[in-house]
Design a protein around this motif. Structure first.
Motif, PDB file in Angstrom:
ATOM      1  N   GLU A   5       3.679  56.094 -30.135  1.00 48.70           N
ATOM      2  CA  GLU A   5       4.642  55.057 -30.548  1.00 48.70           C
ATOM      3  C   GLU A   5       5.265  55.437 -31.883  1.00 48.70           C
ATOM      4  N   PRO A   6       6.556  55.148 -32.103  1.00 51.40           N
ATOM      5  CA  PRO A   6       7.159  55.417 -33.418  1.00 51.40           C
ATOM      6  C   PRO A   6       6.366  54.756 -34.533  1.00 51.40           C
ATOM      7  N   TYR A   7       6.320  55.420 -35.681  1.00 50.02           N
ATOM      8  CA  TYR A   7       5.455  54.950 -36.760  1.00 50.02           C
ATOM      9  C   TYR A   7       5.856  53.574 -37.280  1.00 50.02           C
ATOM     10  N   ASP A   8       7.153  53.286 -37.368  1.00 48.46           N
ATOM     11  CA  ASP A   8       7.549  51.984 -37.914  1.00 48.46           C
ATOM     12  C   ASP A   8       7.079  50.836 -37.034  1.00 48.46           C
ATOM     13  N   SER A   9       7.259  50.973 -35.700  1.00 41.53           N
ATOM     14  CA  SER A   9       6.815  49.898 -34.807  1.00 41.53           C
ATOM     15  C   SER A   9       5.296  49.866 -34.689  1.00 41.53           C
ATOM     16  N   LEU A  10       4.637  51.031 -34.804  1.00 36.29           N
ATOM     17  CA  LEU A  10       3.179  51.071 -34.734  1.00 36.29           C
ATOM     18  C   LEU A  10       2.546  50.301 -35.885  1.00 36.29           C
ATOM     19  N   PHE A  11       3.008  50.565 -37.108  1.00 35.28           N
ATOM     20  CA  PHE A  11       2.425  49.888 -38.260  1.00 35.28           C
ATOM     21  C   PHE A  11       2.780  48.396 -38.271  1.00 35.28           C
ATOM     22  N   ALA A  12       4.007  48.070 -37.892  1.00 33.13           N
ATOM     23  CA  ALA A  12       4.376  46.652 -37.815  1.00 33.13           C
ATOM     24  C   ALA A  12       3.528  45.945 -36.759  1.00 33.13           C
ATOM     25  N   GLY A  13       3.280  46.618 -35.628  1.00 34.46           N
ATOM     26  CA  GLY A  13       2.436  46.027 -34.590  1.00 34.46           C
ATOM     27  C   GLY A  13       1.011  45.828 -35.050  1.00 34.46           C
ATOM     28  N   ALA A  14       0.491  46.772 -35.859  1.00 40.03           N
ATOM     29  CA  ALA A  14      -0.864  46.621 -36.397  1.00 40.03           C
ATOM     30  C   ALA A  14      -0.946  45.401 -37.305  1.00 40.03           C
ATOM     31  N   TRP A  15       0.087  45.212 -38.130  1.00 41.22           N
ATOM     32  CA  TRP A  15       0.108  44.030 -39.003  1.00 41.22           C
ATOM     33  C   TRP A  15       0.109  42.754 -38.161  1.00 41.22           C
ATOM     34  N   ARG A  16       0.874  42.737 -37.085  1.00 44.19           N
ATOM     35  CA  ARG A  16       0.939  41.547 -36.236  1.00 44.19           C
ATOM     36  C   ARG A  16      -0.414  41.250 -35.587  1.00 44.19           C
ATOM     37  N   ARG A  17      -1.104  42.292 -35.132  1.00 44.41           N
ATOM     38  CA  ARG A  17      -2.407  42.061 -34.503  1.00 44.41           C
ATOM     39  C   ARG A  17      -3.403  41.482 -35.504  1.00 44.41           C
ATOM     40  N   VAL A  18      -3.389  42.004 -36.733  1.00 44.14           N
ATOM     41  CA  VAL A  18      -4.267  41.451 -37.760  1.00 44.14           C
ATOM     42  C   VAL A  18      -3.862  40.020 -38.078  1.00 44.14           C
ATOM     43  N   ALA A  19      -2.550  39.779 -38.135  1.00 44.01           N
ATOM     44  CA  ALA A  19      -2.047  38.441 -38.471  1.00 44.01           C
ATOM     45  C   ALA A  19      -2.421  37.402 -37.424  1.00 44.01           C
ATOM     46  N   LEU A  20      -2.700  37.826 -36.196  1.00 42.54           N
ATOM     47  CA  LEU A  20      -3.149  36.888 -35.174  1.00 42.54           C
ATOM     48  C   LEU A  20      -4.608  36.491 -35.367  1.00 42.54           C
ATOM     49  N   ASP A  21      -5.351  37.284 -36.138  1.00 40.24           N
ATOM     50  CA  ASP A  21      -6.787  37.064 -36.280  1.00 40.24           C
ATOM     51  C   ASP A  21      -7.202  36.422 -37.594  1.00 40.24           C
ATOM     52  N   ARG A  22      -6.428  36.675 -38.657  1.00 41.31           N
ATOM     53  CA  ARG A  22      -6.847  36.187 -39.981  1.00 41.31           C
ATOM     54  C   ARG A  22      -5.638  36.061 -40.896  1.00 41.31           C
ATOM     55  N   PRO A  23      -5.777  35.315 -42.005  1.00 38.60           N
ATOM     56  CA  PRO A  23      -4.674  35.263 -42.971  1.00 38.60           C
ATOM     57  C   PRO A  23      -4.425  36.642 -43.558  1.00 38.60           C
ATOM     58  N   VAL A  24      -3.178  36.990 -43.722  1.00 40.51           N
ATOM     59  CA  VAL A  24      -2.828  38.316 -44.227  1.00 40.51           C
ATOM     60  C   VAL A  24      -1.553  38.200 -45.044  1.00 40.51           C
ATOM     61  N   GLU A  25      -1.399  39.097 -46.018  1.00 43.99           N
ATOM     62  CA  GLU A  25      -0.189  39.103 -46.838  1.00 43.99           C
ATOM     63  C   GLU A  25       1.025  39.446 -45.982  1.00 43.99           C
ATOM     64  N   PRO A  26       2.229  39.089 -46.432  1.00 47.31           N
ATOM     65  CA  PRO A  26       3.440  39.402 -45.664  1.00 47.31           C
ATOM     66  C   PRO A  26       3.570  40.903 -45.401  1.00 47.31           C
ATOM     67  N   LEU A  27       4.185  41.239 -44.290  1.00 45.54           N
ATOM     68  CA  LEU A  27       4.346  42.629 -43.880  1.00 45.54           C
ATOM     69  C   LEU A  27       5.005  43.478 -44.963  1.00 45.54           C
ATOM     70  N   GLU A  28       5.969  42.904 -45.670  1.00 47.51           N
ATOM     71  CA  GLU A  28       6.707  43.666 -46.676  1.00 47.51           C
ATOM     72  C   GLU A  28       5.792  44.219 -47.765  1.00 47.51           C
ATOM     73  N   ARG A  29       4.687  43.537 -48.032  1.00 47.97           N
ATOM     74  CA  ARG A  29       3.754  44.004 -49.064  1.00 47.97           C
ATOM     75  C   ARG A  29       3.067  45.306 -48.659  1.00 47.97           C
ATOM     76  N   PHE A  30       2.985  45.584 -47.355  1.00 49.61           N
ATOM     77  CA  PHE A  30       2.281  46.758 -46.868  1.00 49.61           C
ATOM     78  C   PHE A  30       3.191  47.974 -46.702  1.00 49.61           C
ATOM     79  N   VAL A  31       4.508  47.761 -46.743  1.00 43.91           N
ATOM     80  CA  VAL A  31       5.441  48.852 -46.446  1.00 43.91           C
ATOM     81  C   VAL A  31       5.233  50.072 -47.345  1.00 43.91           C
ATOM     82  N   PRO A  32       5.057  49.934 -48.674  1.00 41.85           N
ATOM     83  CA  PRO A  32       4.822  51.134 -49.496  1.00 41.85           C
ATOM     84  C   PRO A  32       3.582  51.909 -49.067  1.00 41.85           C
ATOM     85  N   ARG A  33       2.532  51.206 -48.688  1.00 43.00           N
ATOM     86  CA  ARG A  33       1.308  51.878 -48.239  1.00 43.00           C
ATOM     87  C   ARG A  33       1.551  52.573 -46.906  1.00 43.00           C
TER      88      ARG A  33
END
Length: 277
Positions: free
Chosen positions: A111-139
């Protein structure tokens, strides 16, 4: 879970929509695969899927066994830390030992890296509170590893004889067709229900998670299905400008490299375009 007859064809893919649909197609069409003398193993449960209402196919008469191994590339928490499936080789080696034999055909959906990482954030966000996706983009933009390391780890860990890399443009049915033994073509398949995870659903789930709300069985899927019917703002996967260009450029560069590796077969429209050059 040792497999003692027929070739082993294994599918590995991240938990994105395409790979999830491949797994869903395998599970929803167990009877059809059994009628073709094709076994299906859900590696996450280590069980042979028996068709509903019928006996499982005799292991001694199987043409091949398709192994659904989504768990090999399912570590969204590591992706959020900027680490690209660091345990892929160890998990592949463990699965190889459980299977008891090398894998004759390995199909990896990349899978393309941008959609892969965004999808990982979404899966975590379904399970627990998490910071906004934009905070993770530099990492995400400086992540360790990538598809080159991952494909090598899975191929070597599973002792794969043949390795096919399915690019993002290959749809799930086309990917599934690559797992079938010679002489078997896909018939009319029951389609699995895979709810689309939308931004509005994530916002609602995050609100609930911060309030400590827990969902009853099936309730989260119903929430996702409801929100999938609502109008959504155009999704940019959380990446914009140079960050998005860098992510997509890195994916294309890695696919180019994989296409030149000995023993790797690239499949999809991207592979056809490269062959025409």
């Amino acid at each position: 879970m040792p497999v003692r007859s027929g070739a082993i064809h294994l599918h590995a893919g991240s938990s994105g929509p395409a790979a999830s649909t491949v797994n869903g197609l395998l599970a929803a069409n167990r009877g059809w695969f059994a009628s073709q003398r094709v076994g299906v193993i859900d590696a996450s449960a280590n069980t042979l899927m028996a068709p509903a209402g019928n006996a499982a196919p005799d292991a001694e008469t199987l043409r091949c066994t398709i192994v659904s191994a989504a768990a090999l590339l399912c570590d969204p928490e590591a992706l959020l830390r900027g680490r690209f499936f660091p345990d892929a080789h160890a998990q592949a080696t463990c699965l190889r030992a459980l299977l008891g034999r090398p894998v004759e055909r390995l199909v990896i959906s990349v899978e393309p890296y941008d959609s892969l990482f965004a999808g990982a954030w979404r899966r975590v966000a379904l399970d627990r509170p998490v910071e906004p996706l934009e905070r993770f983009v530099p990492r995400f933009a400086s992540f360790e590893g990538g598809w080159l390391d991952c494909v090598e780890a899975l191929r070597d860990g599973l002792d794969a004889v043949e390795t096919l890399v399915a690019t993002a443009d290959l749809n799930p049915v086309e990917t599934l067709a690559q797992l079938l033994p010679e002489g078997v073509t896909l018939g009319s398949l029951a389609q699995p229900s895979v709810p689309r995870v939308t931004d509005s659903a994530i916002a609602m789930v995050q609100h609930h998670r911060r309030l400590g709300v827990t969902y009853a069985p099936g309730q989260l899927d119903r929430l996702l299905s409801f929100h999938s019917q609502l109008p959504q703002i155009e999704d940019t996967c959380g990446f914009e400008g140079l960050a998005l260009a860098d992510m997509r450029g890195r994916y294309i560069a890695d696919i180019d490299t994989l296409a030149r590796w000995k023993g790797i077969t690239l499949i999809g429209q991207y592979a056809a375009a490269m062959a025409a050059e």
